[in-house]
Design an enzyme around this catalytic site. Structure first.
Site, PDB file in Angstrom:
ATOM      1  N   GLU B 116       0.810  -1.183   0.071  1.00 39.74           N
ATOM      2  CA  GLU B 116      -0.040  -0.111  -0.144  1.00 39.74           C
ATOM      3  C   GLU B 116       1.066   1.214   0.063  1.00 39.74           C
ATOM      4  O   GLU B 116       0.548   2.114  -0.658  1.00 39.74           O
ATOM      5  CB  GLU B 116      -1.020  -0.159   1.142  1.00 39.74           C
ATOM      6  N   HIS B 119       1.598   2.091  -3.332  1.00 40.72           N
ATOM      7  CA  HIS B 119       0.745   2.783  -4.087  1.00 40.72           C
ATOM      8  C   HIS B 119       0.728   4.160  -3.989  1.00 40.72           C
ATOM      9  O   HIS B 119       0.508   5.175  -4.579  1.00 40.72           O
ATOM     10  CB  HIS B 119      -0.697   2.318  -3.686  1.00 40.72           C
ATOM     11  N   TYR B 123       1.133   7.721  -6.409  1.00 38.78           N
ATOM     12  CA  TYR B 123      -0.003   8.699  -6.545  1.00 38.78           C
ATOM     13  C   TYR B 123       0.948  10.174  -6.684  1.00 38.78           C
ATOM     14  O   TYR B 123       0.751  11.130  -7.434  1.00 38.78           O
ATOM     15  CB  TYR B 123      -0.990   8.660  -5.551  1.00 38.78           C
ATOM     16  N   ASP B 238      -2.481  -5.592  -7.310  1.00 43.40           N
ATOM     17  CA  ASP B 238      -2.172  -5.654  -5.800  1.00 43.40           C
ATOM     18  C   ASP B 238      -3.484  -5.738  -4.983  1.00 43.40           C
ATOM     19  O   ASP B 238      -3.635  -6.662  -4.217  1.00 43.40           O
ATOM     20  CB  ASP B 238      -1.513  -4.566  -5.132  1.00 43.40           C
ATOM     21  N   GLU B 239      -4.496  -4.970  -5.248  1.00 41.15           N
ATOM     22  CA  GLU B 239      -5.549  -4.764  -4.515  1.00 41.15           C
ATOM     23  C   GLU B 239      -6.521  -6.176  -4.595  1.00 41.15           C
ATOM     24  O   GLU B 239      -6.909  -6.485  -3.630  1.00 41.15           O
ATOM     25  CB  GLU B 239      -6.634  -3.524  -4.810  1.00 41.15           C
TER      26      GLU B 239
END
Lengths: 168, 376
Positions: B116, B119, B123, B238-239
């Site tokens: 995470e 991620h 962004y 990944d999610e």
């Protein structure tokens, strides 16, 4: 093709190793001379796992003896047809069969049956399908949760004729 | 008993439940109670990627050509995802690590949280490229009511578990006054609140990101902002894996294969758990409303995206043993699947990524043919 070789259910790599080792005694003998203790460890491992009784999926992998390679590793029998399994999907009249496909999902799609999917790699569970009759073999360990009576068509092939029900 | 980073007791690691058992002492992976988590760790590691590997430089030109309503859609999604992933990374560590009692699950939680953070970093990578001063975008996140509302609804469940476990492990069972409200603390209450927190994080991984994913992929279907879509594709992959992790936890509890008390709680709190999921679906529909308030984009509008949310919600409800709640039978956005397939994930066009590939691996399979040109 993995599916047609000698298969044996294994629930983890450790069990697989343990059994494999028991199968090929020649291999053991060669190694025992070098490292006698390592195999005592191998023998206790399967019991330890069996006692926890948590085996969600059966994984079918070929057991290869390095001393005796399989002559028919490829499923090509000269002049003979590949095995074909009849399949039926609830709500679909059309006669279906599994024939020349890498996995069940591809086979169904090629015959116009729409199955929901996402990763096509066994980890998302998007293609979860009810298996009403028959048996399948997994070519890779399915990572997503599968309830009893469900299969992941993206990573399995039929072992017998199948009756399926697509969710959704 | 307070949390111990080094639990000195000797115990059988295979006999512990997933949570609330003995604190993990030795991180050992030779034997596992739930091998699924070990598989997830390995898969997640094989997915490793860095945002900088994706070239997003072309996106800036595309961005400048977007209409105002499309800019609103794109940038709002990025803000929302930025905040959600910041919270996801922090919450799984803070909530679950002190409670977990299996080495493979502990490591899975850590691996999950780490991905995470990648991620979140991606962004920033995207925003830095689009804006000369990305600071303004980040500053708006914490004052945007539409985003804050969604974030607060998730944080509530996590914070309840954290507070309960801190009180239980430092003070013991009882009723405590904290910041002007009374909170009942017991082992049972902690388990119930943890069940709801897992339901909440499961809904987050299952539903919350998909409106934003669909918009990013819809832009890329038109050949716009493709660098961004490549990054989102890896995030989506990944999610999906994280979702499998939470589904395993919920299903292991529900099936009674883990902690019998958690099986009881799963049954008792079935309706509340399902309601969390349904609330998330409604909030995502509201989010779609907010996104398309100034106008829709080509290939995507509020109605289609709401149907898509209902379609995936049905699948994901049934995956954790809840009854499907919506009438949608067909995927209203069939092209989405093409973006969610694991094998298509590429960083640069010339280097496709094979997830089964292991760095430094040695092929130990030897066949007779390999010796065919050797003579003794």
């Amino acid at each position: 093709m993995l599916a047609m070789k000698e298969k044996r259910p294994v629930s983890s790599a450790v069990i697989k190793q343990g059994r494999e080792v028991k199968e090929s005694r020649d291999f053991i003998l060669d190694n025992e001379l070098d490292n006698p203790q390592s195999f005592e460890l191998e023998d206790t491992a399967p019991d330890l796992i069996a006692s926890s009784q948590l085996q969600q999926n059966e994984l079918f992998l070929p057991i290869e003896n390095p001393e005796a390679p399989d002559d028919q590793a490829q499923l090509e029998f000269g002049g003979l047809e590949k095995p074909i399994f009849a399949m039926s999907v609830e709500g679909i009249q059309q006669a279906l069969q599994f024939h020349y496909a890498d996995n069940l999902l591809e086979s169904l799609e090629a015959q116009g049956v729409q199955v929901p999917y996402q990763c096509r790699d066994g980890y998302c569970g998007g293609c979860r399908t009810d298996l009403l009759e028959g048996e399948v073999a997994y070519l890779q360990e399915p990572m997503a949760w599968i309830n009893k009576g469900e299969i992941l068509p993206c990573c399995c092939v039929p072992k017998t004729p199948l009756k399926l029900k697509i969710k959704g | 008993m307070a949390y111990q980073t080094f639990n000195r007791k000797k115990f059988d690691a295979l006999k512990q439940p997933m949570f609330f058992g003995e604190n993990v002492n030795v991180s050992r992976y030779d034997v596992q109670k739930h091998a699924a988590f070990e598989n997830l760790i390995e898969k997640q590691l094989s997915f490793f990627w860095r945002p900088e590997e994706v070239d997003v430089s072309k996106d800036r030109a595309d961005w400048q050509g977007l209409s105002e309503s499309e800019k609103h859609i794109f940038i709002s999604n990025l803000k929302y995802q930025t905040l959600l992933d910041s919270m996801a990374a922090r919450s799984v560590n803070a909530v679950f690590l002190p409670l977990v009692s299996l080495p493979e699950l502990e490591t899975w939680v850590e691996t999950w949280a780490f991905s995470e953070t990648i991620h979140s970093r991606s962004y920033t990578h995207i925003l830095r490229n689009l804006f000369t001063n990305p600071g303004e975008v980040f500053d708006d996140i914490m004052v945007n009511p539409a985003i804050l509302k969604r974030a607060e609804s998730i944080a509530h469940y996590f914070d309840e578990v954290i507070l309960t476990s801190q009180l239980l492990y430092s003070q013991g069972e009882g009723t405590y006054e904290v910041e002007g409200r009374s909170i009942e603390v017991s082992q049972r209450k902690l388990k119930e609140r943890t069940y709801l927190a897992v339901c909440s994080v499961n809904a987050l991984e299952a539903i919350r990101f998909y409106v934003s994913f669909a918009c990013s992929f819809a832009f890329a279907e038109r050949g716009l902002l493709e660098g961004n879509a490549k990054i989102i594709k890896m995030i989506a992959r990944d999610e999906a894996l994280h979702l499998t992790g939470t589904q395993h936890i919920l299903n292991l509890w529900r099936s009674g294969a883990d902690d019998p008390e958690m099986a009881e709680i799963s049954l008792q709190m079935h309706d509340q758990g399902k309601q969390i999921f349904l609330d998330v679906v409604e909030q995502e529909k509201e989010w779609a409303d907010y996104l398309f308030k100034d106008g829709s984009m080509i290939g995507m509008n509020k109605e289609i995206i709401c149907q898509y949310i209902e379609y995936i919600a049905n699948q994901r409800l049934s995956a954790i043993g809840f009854e499907p709640a919506y009438d949608v039978m067909r995927n209203p956005l069939p092209w989405m699947n093409g973006w969610l397939v694991s094998d298509n994930v590429q960083v640069a066009p010339q280097e496709s990524e094979i997830t089964s590939y292991l760095v430094g691996a040695i092929d130990s399979e030897v066949s007779h043919e390999d010796f065919s040109d050797i003579e003794l």
